[in-house]
Motif scaffolding. Sequence first.
Motif, short mmCIF file in Angstrom:
data_model
loop_
_atom_site.label_atom_id
_atom_site.label_comp_id
_atom_site.label_asym_id
_atom_site.label_seq_id
_atom_site.Cartn_x
_atom_site.Cartn_y
_atom_site.Cartn_z
N ASP A 133 3.03 10.38 -2.64
CA ASP A 133 2.93 9.74 -3.42
C ASP A 133 3.71 10.90 -4.94
N LEU B 166 -3.27 6.84 -8.32
CA LEU B 166 -3.38 5.44 -8.10
C LEU B 166 -4.07 4.62 -8.42
N TYR C 34 5.62 8.31 -6.69
CA TYR C 34 5.17 7.06 -7.83
C TYR C 34 5.36 8.49 -8.99
N TYR D 138 3.65 -0.79 -5.57
CA TYR D 138 4.84 -0.25 -4.70
C TYR D 138 5.62 -1.27 -3.43
N GLN E 209 0.72 -1.37 -0.07
CA GLN E 209 0.13 -0.17 -0.03
C GLN E 209 0.91 1.25 0.42
N HIS E 210 1.99 1.67 0.09
CA HIS E 210 3.41 1.90 1.00
C HIS E 210 4.15 2.16 0.01
N TYR F 254 -6.00 -1.01 -6.60
CA TYR F 254 -5.85 -1.87 -5.81
C TYR F 254 -4.79 -1.25 -4.47
N ILE F 255 -4.74 0.43 -3.95
CA ILE F 255 -4.22 1.03 -3.44
C ILE F 255 -5.22 1.98 -3.03
N SER F 256 -5.52 1.75 -1.10
CA SER F 256 -6.28 1.90 -0.61
C SER F 256 -6.54 2.95 -0.36
N HIS F 257 -5.17 4.15 -0.34
CA HIS F 257 -5.59 5.63 0.57
C HIS F 257 -6.02 6.25 -0.82
#
Length: 360
Positions: free
Chosen positions: A166, A154, A170, A345, A26-27, A157-160
Motif C-alpha cells: 500500500d 487507507l 497508494y 483501488y 480492496q487491493h 471502506y478498505i478492510s485491511h
Amino acid sequence: MTLPASQRSLTLDDFDYHLPEELIAQHPAAERRASRLLHVQPDALHDLMFPAVLDLLQPSDCLVVNDTRVIKARLFGKKATGGAVEILLDRLIDADHAYAMVRASKSPQPGSYIDVAGHAVEVLGRDPDHGDQYHLRFGSEILPLLDTHGSVPLPPYISHEADADDERRYQTVYADASKPGAVAAPTAGLHFDDALLAAIQAKGVKLVKVTLHVGAGTFAPVRVTNIAEHKMHSEWFSVPQNAVDAILEAKARGGRCVAVGTTSMRSLESAAALSGSGGSLRAATGDTSIFITPGFKFNVVDALITNFHLPKSTLMMLISAFAGMQRVRTAYAHAVAQRYRFFSYGDAMFLEKKLNDSEI
C-alpha cells in the motif's frame, strides 16, 4: 407527482446508487495500467482497458495531474492516563504543528499531551475554522516522525491494514517528494505508470502539474438532505503560472484540458473562480472549499479521468455536474452490471463534458 431534478432543489438521494459490496476494490490491480476504463460519451459507453487513454487523448491536449505526495498520516499513541489514542492528520500547518482528527475514549483536553512513540504531542485545543479538528503541536518535526511511526491512511471502506504494498501503490508515480501533505491519494492518477506517461507525452500531449493536498474530509459523509446546506472542508492548492501557460496554449491550438482526478479539476476551477476575471484561468495558491454541484459553470476542464465514487458523496455531485446527472446514472448502472471495481483501488472512467447547460 415527483418533480424532475431540473425543477426542484437537489437532495442527497439524487446521487445515490446501489453497489454490491463485493465490487469495492480492496487491493489495486496487479499492475497500475491493468485497470478497466469506461469511456462515457454523450451518447455512448465503451468498455476499454486503461492504456486506451492514449488513444482518447489528442496531440493538442494537455493532461493535468495532481503531484501531491501522500504522507503516513495515521499515528497511534497514549494519553497520560494510558488510554489509547488514534491521530489522523488532516493538514500540516508548519514543521511541528498540524490539524488532526483525534479518536479516544474521552476527548483530550487543551494542554494535555499524547505520547507517540516517545514523542510528546501537545493538544492546543479545537479549531472551529477547521471543522473543529484538534490543533496539535509536536515536540519535533512532524514528517520524520510520520516516516518512522506513521502508517498510510487507507480509506475506511478498505478492510485491511496498510502494508508495504500500500505504501507503494497508494501513491502516484509522479508524486513530488518536495510536496508532501495529502492524507488521501488522488486516486485517478494511480492507474498511470512511467511507460504510459512517456507514451502520452511522446504523442505530443503536454503533461501539466498542479498541487492539491487532499484532506481527511474527503472521507466525510454528507449529513444533510438538502445538498445546498452542505459545507465543504478546506484544502490547500496551487496552480502555478507554468501550468496556466500550458493550458492556455493547448486551448489556443484547439486542444482540451483533460484533468486527472477531481482534485486536479477542483484546483483548476478554483483558480478560475478566484481570478476575478470572469472565470479566466489565472495562477493561484491558497485554500479552496469549492463545492461543485449540478448547475456549476466549468471554465477550464473539458474532460475528466476519474475513479468511481461513493454513493451520496460530493464527488458524485461533481461528476454529475460535469457530465450530466442522467448520463452518470446510466454509466454507473452499466459499471455495476459489468462488474467494474469501485473506489480508490478500483477502475476508472473517461468522462466527456456535457454538451450544454440544459443537459441533466
